[in-house]
Design an enzyme around this catalytic site. Structure first.
Site, PDB file in Angstrom:
ATOM      1  N   HIS A  67      45.447  74.055  31.897  1.00 13.73           N
ATOM      2  CA  HIS A  67      43.920  73.579  32.719  1.00 13.73           C
ATOM      3  C   HIS A  67      43.793  72.220  32.246  1.00 13.73           C
ATOM      4  O   HIS A  67      43.038  71.325  33.207  1.00 13.73           O
ATOM      5  CB  HIS A  67      42.911  74.771  32.007  1.00 13.73           C
ATOM      6  CG  HIS A  67      43.299  75.816  32.402  1.00 13.73           C
ATOM      7  ND1 HIS A  67      43.012  77.155  32.096  1.00 13.73           N
ATOM      8  CD2 HIS A  67      44.425  76.301  33.152  1.00 13.73           C
ATOM      9  CE1 HIS A  67      43.502  78.003  32.291  1.00 13.73           C
ATOM     10  NE2 HIS A  67      44.334  77.919  33.135  1.00 13.73           N
ATOM     11  N   CYS A  74      50.846  69.125  51.027  1.00  9.53           N
ATOM     12  CA  CYS A  74      49.661  68.952  50.089  1.00  9.53           C
ATOM     13  C   CYS A  74      50.421  68.864  48.725  1.00  9.53           C
ATOM     14  O   CYS A  74      49.438  68.892  47.685  1.00  9.53           O
ATOM     15  CB  CYS A  74      48.393  69.607  50.313  1.00  9.53           C
ATOM     16  SG  CYS A  74      48.645  71.185  50.049  1.00  9.53           S
TER      17      CYS A  74
HETATM   18  C1  PEP Z   1      51.434  73.479  45.736  1.00 14.94           C
HETATM   19  O1  PEP Z   1      51.749  74.476  45.034  1.00 14.94           O
HETATM   20  O2  PEP Z   1      51.825  72.591  45.961  1.00 14.94           O
HETATM   21  C2  PEP Z   1      49.628  73.190  45.567  1.00 14.94           C
HETATM   22  C3  PEP Z   1      49.277  72.224  46.315  1.00 14.94           C
HETATM   23  O3  PEP Z   1      49.221  74.243  44.782  1.00 14.94           O
HETATM   24  P1  PEP Z   1      48.970  74.099  43.386  1.00 14.94           P
HETATM   25  O4  PEP Z   1      49.491  72.885  42.890  1.00 14.94           O
HETATM   26  O5  PEP Z   1      47.580  73.988  43.074  1.00 14.94           O
HETATM   27  O6  PEP Z   1      49.749  75.232  42.873  1.00 14.94           O
END
Ligand code: PEP
Ligand code: MG
Length: 745
Positions: A362, A675
């Site tokens: 975190h 993303c």
């Molecule tokens: C991902 O898995 O690419 C994502 C953007 O989510 P997180 O990194 O929060 O798991």
């Protein structure tokens, strides 16, 4: 333990303390200590070897060996018996040293006439400082009492070194904490920072190493342990979080451990002060910690370490609060830090260096959200660094330069200047729409998770927030946030976005993101376990509350929501149904509904790429979560340092897979975005755009560099390079794309 050795030991420690008190040069002190120790232990030789650099030991003082060898005799870590003690951190007790494993004869010392050898490590809180050796002509093993006595002397030596008692000429006798140190850690968040150390938990300084009155020290120790027990019991009585209870119970077990107390009592009997006795135990625990690989055991040793710190604070009256002011350009140094504590420091920090931590912790998530350079796994940093020390953090390489020398400072500053120059260059294209040289329009959006991120929308030129990770608000609190609080926060986010789109992702917890106030699930494979939308659908209370908060926050404005970790069509439908129910409820209650609502999903599991066509028709948009998708595609844990960088995102198989998703979305007319972290890496972003992605969402600071490359690139040409590389059976298209870019200037 015999009374004789005990009183001998006390006498010796008393003399060592006098040596410490005398005005003398570092060398003279060391000489005296070897003399006193040999005399007290009845051995012909006593020698002190100290590290002159990370892997070379130097004979710094001796009684009994040839004096010409002092500062001349050196050995590498692991070389000879002394090197063996230094490397293993364990004692070597040999009746016939020349025939012992690893013995190496040092002719300049004249040691050939000594048969028995006892070497103990000089170490402080897990940090290796050198080796203390006694030798004698008579071939005999040293008794357990003698070993113990020498260990106590080594401990006092380590503390004296910490207090600067041996400062003198030569690398091995330089003042501790004044030399430059380079620490290699792991990259947690990119970026470079220069500043001054701010220790999250300042070290307790023990100045009274040796005590004359064991009874008094014993009483002090017992009192302190008692007050520790009472305080642990008190916290335990009020603790409800099962994880915290587990840790506190371990604390209680140690605080009541007879063995722990007995060892400290024995040290006091031998002349150590109560504080030194605690530190000696703490050092032993740290030394063990470095050798233990079992995660559970390591955690327990860690608990013991924490407990020792508490005890030291009680004994010395030194609280964590020193009253010192945050230095200019503070760089936070800690063994570990919670996300809430890190947020409290907020953007005042220039950098963060953690001795432990993990990429997915975190704290790392918060550091990333705040765009603060972060290095994790920076071994020894909390023992090496002092408050106020000059420090340079290279988050790109995972390097930390502590008290850097001039050449490092100027090289590092050059690098920072280059980065600043590049930033200026990017500022000049901030308002330029991202259109590639071949005329393709690519939407560049930013990822966010905190209110503090929103100013970056304008600074970076992002067109909107492509991913707002809502879990941070849940992670940094001690209890579940309330609907009203969330609604107010989401409303402020929308206000700050000023009409630009914000894609709110519903709570993505589980796997690495465990809420402090939710019962942790003991799952064998948390990344493949009960997480994200799976939790949301099984226990819909929180999801419903969050959807309502979002609808209220929109208050008539457009709202965009996406669900994390959807693996199949039915899950999307069920989540969408929750949204529809929430809308109906708001309507019933007479609340204003958003003027437009879009509901999409992340694509983070390979299965969703092969979902029935209906999925692509029903969903309003899809956003590829490359971080998770890549770990499942390659079956390589994104948290595991050993494998996480093993597979290239530009691997032809992975690109082909993404291309397939692009085609399916195109066929259904579904908007698609990417993303994951890779969208923020210019070469990766270029290749994603070349295979058809028209929307990318990344950390705000990456927008400039990505746009800079896209503006001057011809995606059709890059696409051809990618296809050619694939046709020629390349495993990754990276080399071909790099070569093309070099050629294109
Ligand atoms: C991902 O898995 O690419 C994502 C953007 O989510 P997180 O990194 O929060 O798991
Ligand atoms: Mg994810």
């Amino acid at each position: 333990m015999s009374d004789r050795t005990e009183s001998e030991s006390r006498k010796l420690l008393g003399r060592l303390r006098d040596t410490m008190a005398e005005e003398a040069a570092g060398q003279a002190r060391l000489d005296k200590i070897t003399h006193l120790t040999a005399d007290s232990m009845g051995t012909e030789v006593c020698s002190i070897y100290l590290f002159r650099d990370e892997d070379t030991l130097e004979l710094c003082a001796t009684e009994g060996l040839k004096s010409e060898a002092v500062h001349q005799t050196r050995m590498r870590l692991g070389e000879g018996l002394v090197g063996r003690v230094a490397r293993s951190g364990k004692i070597v007790n040999a009746a016939d040293a020349p025939s012992a494993r690893g013995f190496r004869y040092m002719p300049e010392t004249g040691e050939e006439i000594y048969s028995s050898f006892l070497g103990v490590p000089i170490q402080r809180l897990g940090e290796k400082l050198g080796v203390l050796v006694v030798q004698s002509k008579q071939a005999r093993e040293f008794t357990a009492d003698e070993v113990y006595a020498l260990e106590v002397v080594a401990m006092v030596l380590a503390e004296m070194a910490e207090l600067g008692a041996f400062v003198g000429e030569g690398a091995a006798l330089k003042a501790r904490h004044t030399q430059p140190v380079l620490i290699r850690g792991t990259q947690g968040q990119e970026g470079a920072a220069e500043g001054h150390v701010w220790l999250h938990e300042p070290r307790v300084v023990v100045t009274n190493l040796v005590a004359d009155d064991p009874e008094k020290e014993m009483e002090r120790l017992h009192k302190a342990v008692e007050s520790l027990r009472v305080s642990v019991d008190g916290i335990l009585a009020n603790a409800s979080d099962p994880e915290q209870v587990q840790v506190l119970e371990a604390y209680r077990m140690f605080a009541n451990s007879k063995g722990w107390l007995k060892r400290m009592e024995e040290d006091i009997e031998r002349g150590l002060s109560a504080e030194s006795a605690v530190e000696k135990e703490q050092s032993n625990a740290r030394a063990r910690m470095s050798q233990v690989t079992d995660a559970y055991l390591r955690e327990r040793l860690q608990d013991l370490d924490d407990l020792s710190n508490r005890l030291l604070r009680i004994l010395t009256g030194q609280g964590a609060e020193t009253g010192a002011d945050l230095p200019a350009n503070p760089v936070l140094v800690a063994r570990n830090i919670g996300p809430g504590e890190l947020l409290e420091y907020g953007r005042s920090l220039k950098g963060v260096v953690l001795e432990e931590g993990s990429v997915g912790s975190h704290a790392a998530i918060v550091a990333r959200a705040l765009a603060i350079p972060l290095v994790i796994h920076a071994g020894r940093i909390t023992t090496e660094a002092l408050n106020g020390d000059h420090i340079m953090v290279d988050g790109d390489q995972g390097l930390v330069h502590l008290r850097p020398d001039d050449s490092v400072v100027s090289a590092f500053r050059d690098k920072m200047a280059m980065q600043a120059e590049a930033l200026e260059r990017y500022a000049s294209i901030r308002e330029t729409p991202c259109v590639s040289a071949c005329g393709a329009r690519i939407g560049l959006h930013m990822n966010a998770g905190l209110m503090a991120d929103l100013p970056s929308l304008s600074n970076s030129g992002a067109e909107g927030v492509g991913l707002f990770r809502t879990e941070l608000q849940f992670l940094v609190r001690n209890q579940m946030p309330r609907r009203m609080e969330l609604a107010a926060l989401y409303a402020r986010v929308l206000d700050a976005a000023g009409g630009r789109q914000v894609i709110f992702r519903t709570l993505d917890i589980g796997s690495d993101k465990v809420l402090p106030y939710m019962k942790p699930n003991d799952e064998p494979n948390p990344a493949l376990g009960w997480r994200a939308i799976r939790v949301g659908l099984d226990k819909p209370g929180v999801l419903r509350m969050q959807l309502q908060a979002l609808l209220r926050a929109a208050n008539g404005r457009s709202l965009t929501v996406m669900f994390p970790f959807v693996a199949q069509l039915d899950e999307f439908r069920a989540a969408r149904a929750e949204m529809d129910k929430a809308i109906a409820r708001e309507e019933r209650l007479g609340h204003v509904l958003p003027e437009r609502i879009e509901v999409g999903t992340m694509l983070e599991t390979p299965s969703l790429a092969y979902a029935p066509d209906g999925f692509f028709r029903e969903v309003d948009f899809v956003s590829i979560g490359g971080n998770d998708l890549k770990q499942f595609f390659f079956a390589a844990d994104r948290e595991n340092e050993r494998v996480r960088r093993r597979y290239d995102t530009l691997n032809t198989s992975f690109l082909t897979f993404i291309e397939r998703i692009v085609q399916r979305c195109e066929a259904a007319g579904t908007p698609l975005s990417f993303c994951g972290e890779d969208a923020g890496r210019p070469i990766e972003a270029l290749c994603l755009a070349a295979i058809g992605l028209r929307s990318l969402s990344m950390r705000a600071p990456s927008i400039g560099p990505v746009k800079h490359l896209l503006l001057r690139s011809n995606l059709d040409e890059v696409r051809k390079v990618i296809l050619d590389a694939r046709d020629s059976d390349a495993q990754s298209v990276r080399p071909a794309v790099m070569e093309y870019l070099r050629g294109a200037g």
